[in-house]
Design a protein around this motif. Sequence first.
Motif, PDB file in Angstrom:
ATOM      1  N   ASN A 323     -10.284  76.947   2.615  1.00  0.00           N
ATOM      2  CA  ASN A 323      -8.954  76.804   2.503  1.00  0.00           C
ATOM      3  C   ASN A 323      -8.334  78.105   2.105  1.00  0.00           C
ATOM      4  OD1 ASN A 323      -9.455  73.962   2.670  1.00  0.00           O
ATOM      5  ND2 ASN A 323      -9.750  73.927   0.564  1.00  0.00           N
ATOM      6  N   GLU A 324      -8.826  79.073   1.456  1.00  0.00           N
ATOM      7  CA  GLU A 324      -8.398  80.192   1.136  1.00  0.00           C
ATOM      8  C   GLU A 324      -7.983  81.362   2.413  1.00  0.00           C
ATOM      9  OE1 GLU A 324      -9.333  84.715  -0.693  1.00  0.00           O
ATOM     10  OE2 GLU A 324     -10.264  82.922  -1.654  1.00  0.00           O
ATOM     11  N   LEU A 325      -8.896  81.320   3.402  1.00  0.00           N
ATOM     12  CA  LEU A 325      -8.911  81.954   4.545  1.00  0.00           C
ATOM     13  C   LEU A 325      -7.598  80.990   5.595  1.00  0.00           C
ATOM     14  CD1 LEU A 325     -12.675  82.671   5.479  1.00  0.00           C
ATOM     15  CD2 LEU A 325     -10.831  84.360   4.483  1.00  0.00           C
ATOM     16  N   LYS A 326      -7.635  80.018   5.531  1.00  0.00           N
ATOM     17  CA  LYS A 326      -6.726  79.222   6.386  1.00  0.00           C
ATOM     18  C   LYS A 326      -5.374  79.541   5.851  1.00  0.00           C
ATOM     19  CE  LYS A 326      -9.497  75.366   8.061  1.00  0.00           C
ATOM     20  NZ  LYS A 326      -9.614  73.865   8.133  1.00  0.00           N
ATOM     21  N   ARG A 327      -5.322  79.747   4.576  1.00  0.00           N
ATOM     22  CA  ARG A 327      -3.929  79.905   4.151  1.00  0.00           C
ATOM     23  C   ARG A 327      -3.691  81.251   4.218  1.00  0.00           C
ATOM     24  NH1 ARG A 327      -5.383  78.679  -0.665  1.00  0.00           N
ATOM     25  NH2 ARG A 327      -5.640  80.596  -1.800  1.00  0.00           N
ATOM     26  N   LYS A 328      -4.377  82.243   4.151  1.00  0.00           N
ATOM     27  CA  LYS A 328      -3.937  83.730   4.252  1.00  0.00           C
ATOM     28  C   LYS A 328      -4.132  84.215   5.487  1.00  0.00           C
ATOM     29  CE  LYS A 328      -5.450  85.024  -0.538  1.00  0.00           C
ATOM     30  NZ  LYS A 328      -6.419  85.824  -1.452  1.00  0.00           N
ATOM     31  N   PHE A 329      -5.082  83.802   6.402  1.00  0.00           N
ATOM     32  CA  PHE A 329      -5.060  84.339   7.725  1.00  0.00           C
ATOM     33  C   PHE A 329      -5.270  83.014   8.790  1.00  0.00           C
ATOM     34  CE2 PHE A 329      -7.612  86.748   4.904  1.00  0.00           C
ATOM     35  CZ  PHE A 329      -7.166  87.835   5.078  1.00  0.00           C
ATOM     36  N   LYS A 330      -3.786  82.596   8.951  1.00  0.00           N
ATOM     37  CA  LYS A 330      -3.788  81.456   9.775  1.00  0.00           C
ATOM     38  C   LYS A 330      -4.104  81.479  11.271  1.00  0.00           C
ATOM     39  CE  LYS A 330       0.508  80.047   7.280  1.00  0.00           C
ATOM     40  NZ  LYS A 330       0.269  80.804   6.144  1.00  0.00           N
ATOM     41  N   ASP A 331      -4.197  82.557  11.627  1.00  0.00           N
ATOM     42  CA  ASP A 331      -4.591  82.828  13.193  1.00  0.00           C
ATOM     43  C   ASP A 331      -6.311  82.760  13.297  1.00  0.00           C
ATOM     44  OD1 ASP A 331      -2.149  83.081  13.847  1.00  0.00           O
ATOM     45  OD2 ASP A 331      -1.989  85.209  13.927  1.00  0.00           O
ATOM     46  N   ILE A 332      -7.001  82.850  12.366  1.00  0.00           N
ATOM     47  CA  ILE A 332      -8.440  83.114  12.352  1.00  0.00           C
ATOM     48  C   ILE A 332      -9.211  81.774  12.216  1.00  0.00           C
ATOM     49  CG2 ILE A 332     -10.579  83.766  11.305  1.00  0.00           C
ATOM     50  CD1 ILE A 332      -8.927  86.273  10.551  1.00  0.00           C
ATOM     51  N   ASN A 333     -10.033  81.445  13.346  1.00  0.00           N
ATOM     52  CA  ASN A 333     -10.672  80.035  12.898  1.00  0.00           C
ATOM     53  C   ASN A 333     -12.088  80.329  12.087  1.00  0.00           C
ATOM     54  OD1 ASN A 333     -11.470  77.455  13.732  1.00  0.00           O
ATOM     55  ND2 ASN A 333     -12.756  78.271  15.333  1.00  0.00           N
ATOM     56  N   THR A 334     -11.961  79.345  11.280  1.00  0.00           N
ATOM     57  CA  THR A 334     -13.179  79.176  10.342  1.00  0.00           C
ATOM     58  C   THR A 334     -13.863  78.091  10.578  1.00  0.00           C
ATOM     59  OG1 THR A 334     -12.004  78.312   8.434  1.00  0.00           O
ATOM     60  CG2 THR A 334     -12.144  80.787   8.700  1.00  0.00           C
ATOM     61  N   LYS A 335     -15.194  78.193  10.391  1.00  0.00           N
ATOM     62  CA  LYS A 335     -16.178  76.736  10.357  1.00  0.00           C
ATOM     63  C   LYS A 335     -17.199  77.134   9.254  1.00  0.00           C
ATOM     64  CE  LYS A 335     -17.218  75.829  14.810  1.00  0.00           C
ATOM     65  NZ  LYS A 335     -16.514  74.627  14.678  1.00  0.00           N
ATOM     66  N   ILE A 336     -17.268  76.046   8.584  1.00  0.00           N
ATOM     67  CA  ILE A 336     -18.176  75.842   7.209  1.00  0.00           C
ATOM     68  C   ILE A 336     -19.420  74.984   8.058  1.00  0.00           C
ATOM     69  CG2 ILE A 336     -18.700  74.634   5.249  1.00  0.00           C
ATOM     70  CD1 ILE A 336     -16.414  76.977   5.125  1.00  0.00           C
ATOM     71  N   ILE A 337     -20.720  75.754   7.642  1.00  0.00           N
ATOM     72  CA  ILE A 337     -22.014  75.094   7.925  1.00  0.00           C
ATOM     73  C   ILE A 337     -22.720  74.908   6.734  1.00  0.00           C
ATOM     74  CG2 ILE A 337     -24.249  75.347   9.222  1.00  0.00           C
ATOM     75  CD1 ILE A 337     -21.677  74.914  11.213  1.00  0.00           C
ATOM     76  N   ILE A 338     -23.378  73.685   6.304  1.00  0.00           N
ATOM     77  CA  ILE A 338     -23.634  73.592   5.015  1.00  0.00           C
ATOM     78  C   ILE A 338     -25.480  73.334   5.403  1.00  0.00           C
ATOM     79  CG2 ILE A 338     -24.069  71.988   3.263  1.00  0.00           C
ATOM     80  CD1 ILE A 338     -21.654  73.596   3.183  1.00  0.00           C
ATOM     81  N   ALA A 339     -26.019  74.270   5.215  1.00  0.00           N
ATOM     82  CA  ALA A 339     -27.425  74.398   5.689  1.00  0.00           C
ATOM     83  C   ALA A 339     -28.236  75.419   4.767  1.00  0.00           C
ATOM     84  CB  ALA A 339     -27.416  75.100   7.209  1.00  0.00           C
ATOM     85  N   SER A 340     -29.382  75.211   4.893  1.00  0.00           N
ATOM     86  CA  SER A 340     -30.355  76.044   3.841  1.00  0.00           C
ATOM     87  C   SER A 340     -31.063  76.822   5.017  1.00  0.00           C
ATOM     88  CB  SER A 340     -31.293  75.185   3.071  1.00  0.00           C
ATOM     89  OG  SER A 340     -32.393  75.959   2.700  1.00  0.00           O
ATOM     90  N   ILE A 341     -31.298  78.358   4.506  1.00  0.00           N
ATOM     91  CA  ILE A 341     -31.712  79.104   5.185  1.00  0.00           C
ATOM     92  C   ILE A 341     -33.341  78.895   5.724  1.00  0.00           C
ATOM     93  CG2 ILE A 341     -30.240  81.192   5.251  1.00  0.00           C
ATOM     94  CD1 ILE A 341     -31.764  82.599   3.092  1.00  0.00           C
TER      95      ILE A 341
END
Length: 612
Positions: A323-341
Motif C-alpha cells: 500500500n505504501e509503494l502504491k501510494r508513493k510510486f503510482k507507476d510501479i507495479n507491485t506484487k505480493i507473494i505469500i510464501a516460505s523460502i
Amino acid sequence: MNRRMRKIILFFIDVILINLGLYLSFYLRFEGNIPSLYFNQIRESFFIITLIKLIIFTYLRLYKSLWEYASIEELSQIVMSVLISNFISLIYLVLIDAQFPRSIYILLFIFDILFIGGSRLSYRTLRKIKNISFSKQSNVKRVMIFGAGDAGARIIKELKNNNQLKYKPVVVVDDDGKKVGRRISGVPVVGERHNIQEIVDRKNIDEIIIAVPSANKNEIRKIVEECKKSQCRLKILPTISEYIKGKQSINYLRYVEIEDLLGREEVELNVEEISDYLRDKKILVTGGGGSIGSELCRQIAKFHAKEIIILDIYENNAYDLQNELKRKFKDINTKIIIASIRDRERINEVMKNLTPDIVFHVAAHKHVPLMEDNPKEAIKNNVFGTINVADAADKMQVKKFVLISTDKAVNPTNVMGASKRICEMYIQSMDRISQTEFVAVRFGNVLGSNGSVVPLFTKQISEGGPVTVTHEEVIRYFMTIQEAVQLVIQAGTMASGGEVFILNMGEPVRILKLAEDLIRLSGFEPYVDIPIIITGLRPGEKLYEELLLDEEGILTTTHEKIYIASPDFKEYKALLKEIEELRDLIINGEDKDIIDCLQKIVPNYKKPFIEK
C-alpha cells in the motif's frame, strides 16, 4: 523593564545597602548602643563613603552586568570592588581623623559582600524559581537554538509567532564568536559551543534545537556530543538537501537520534549506473516485508523498476508495504507473494511464473540466541531456504542473484553465523556452474532493523529500565538501514559473479556507550534515572565482529565504501555432498550432530558455549 532603568534601580539599591551595612557594623560592634561620638562621625562621613563606593563600583563595571547573569565570576568582581572601595574609604577616614574601631572596617567589608553580592545572586535565584514555576504552570519549554544563521533565525521567528507550540526561544549559541552579543528577533547570541553546559544551567533550558543544516554528519556528531552533556532533549533541523527543498520549518524538526552520533556521511551513489541496472526490470525481494527488505523495495522503486515482487511469509508487513509503494510510486507495479523460502516447489513455481530479472535474497532467521536454541530451524530456513531460491534462480536463468549476508559469517561462533557462511559458500560455488551471476553482500548491524539492539534499548528505556548490556567491552559495527540498502544496490551493479562484497561500516561502536547515549537522548541520566545492567555474553556471542576471514584478500572498487573479499571457493559437488549430510541430520540427527556437521563444512566455526 529596559537595561537603563534596571541600572538606575540597582544604583539606588546599592546606596541603601552601603549605608545599611555601615549602620549595622556599628550596631553589631556596640551591641545596639552606639556612642553619640560615632553617630556624629557617621553623619559627617556617610555621604563621601557612599560616593567613593559608587564611583569604584561604576569604574569596575559592576553596573554593566545584568542581574539575571549573576554568577561566580561576578561575585569575584564584587569582592574586588568592595575590597578596593573599602580601602579607599579607610584612607579617607584616616585623613579626616575619624577614629573608628578597627573591627568596624572588617564588619563593613563583610556586610558589603553580603549585601552587594547577595542582591545580585538572590535576584538570579528568584528569577530561576519564577521561570521554573512559570514553565510548569504554562507548560512552556525554554529553548536554546544552536546556530545563528538563516535556519536558526527562521526557527526563532516561527517559535515566537506560534504560541500554540509552547516553546520559548531564550538564547542562541553559535561557534562564530563574532555573532556573540548580537540579537536575532530579540533573542541574544550569548556564547559558543563550549559554553552550552553553563548557559543551560544559567538559563534553565529545557530543549536544544540544532539549526545548522549546512553542517556535515561528522560536525553534527560533534555538536550533538557537546549538547547531550546538558541532559536537555535535543531536536535537529533536516540536512541542507531538505533545507533547500523548503523543509526548514518547525514542522520538520525531529528529536536527535542515535544515527546522528555515528557521524557517517550520506552515501554517494552512481545514479546513472544504478538506473541502467534496475530500470524496467522485474525484481524479486525475498523477506521483502522486513525492515531491510522493505527499505530495499523503497529504494528500488525510486529507480523505476518495471515490477517489484515482494515475497514474505508474514502477510501484514507485506500488505502494508504494498500500500505504501502504491501510494508513493503510482507507476510501479507491485506484487505480493505469500510464501516460505523453505517450500522448494512453491519457490520454483513463483520463479517460473513471474520470471524476475534480479533476485535480492534477504529472507533469513537472524536472532543469534534464538538460533542457538533452535539450530534445526536456522539450517532449514537460512541454508536450505537459500538453496531453494538460488536453485530456482539458476533454473530460470535469472540475470543476477544478490545474497544479503552478515559479518557474523566471518569466523562464526554461533549457528546463525555458520548458516550464513554456508549460504555464501553455496552461491559462490553456484556462480561457477550457472549462467546467473551470484554475489553476496556482507555487512554488520543495521540501526533500527528488526531484532537490532537499538529498538530493544528504546523499549527498555520507555519502560523505565533497566537497560541490559551483555558485556562492558562488546563492540559492533553499525550503519543505517538506508545506507546499507543503498550500498547493496550499488554493489549489485558492480557484480560480475562470485564476489563477496564488504561494506565499509566505519568505526565500531561500544554497545555500552550506545546504551548510555540512547538514555541521554531520551532525556535521562544513565545509572541515575535509568540503570544499566551487565548480563554476561550469551551463547554464541562475540565481543567483537569481523568483516574479513583470515584467508580472504580484499580488493577496492570504484566506490569508496564497497570492497571485495576473495575467499577460497569450494567445488560445487563436494559442498553439495556435505550439505546433503546436513539435510539428513535435520531429519534424523540431534542438535549436537548438526553443530558437528556445521563445523565440518565451515572449519572456522567455533562451537557455541553451550552444546545441545
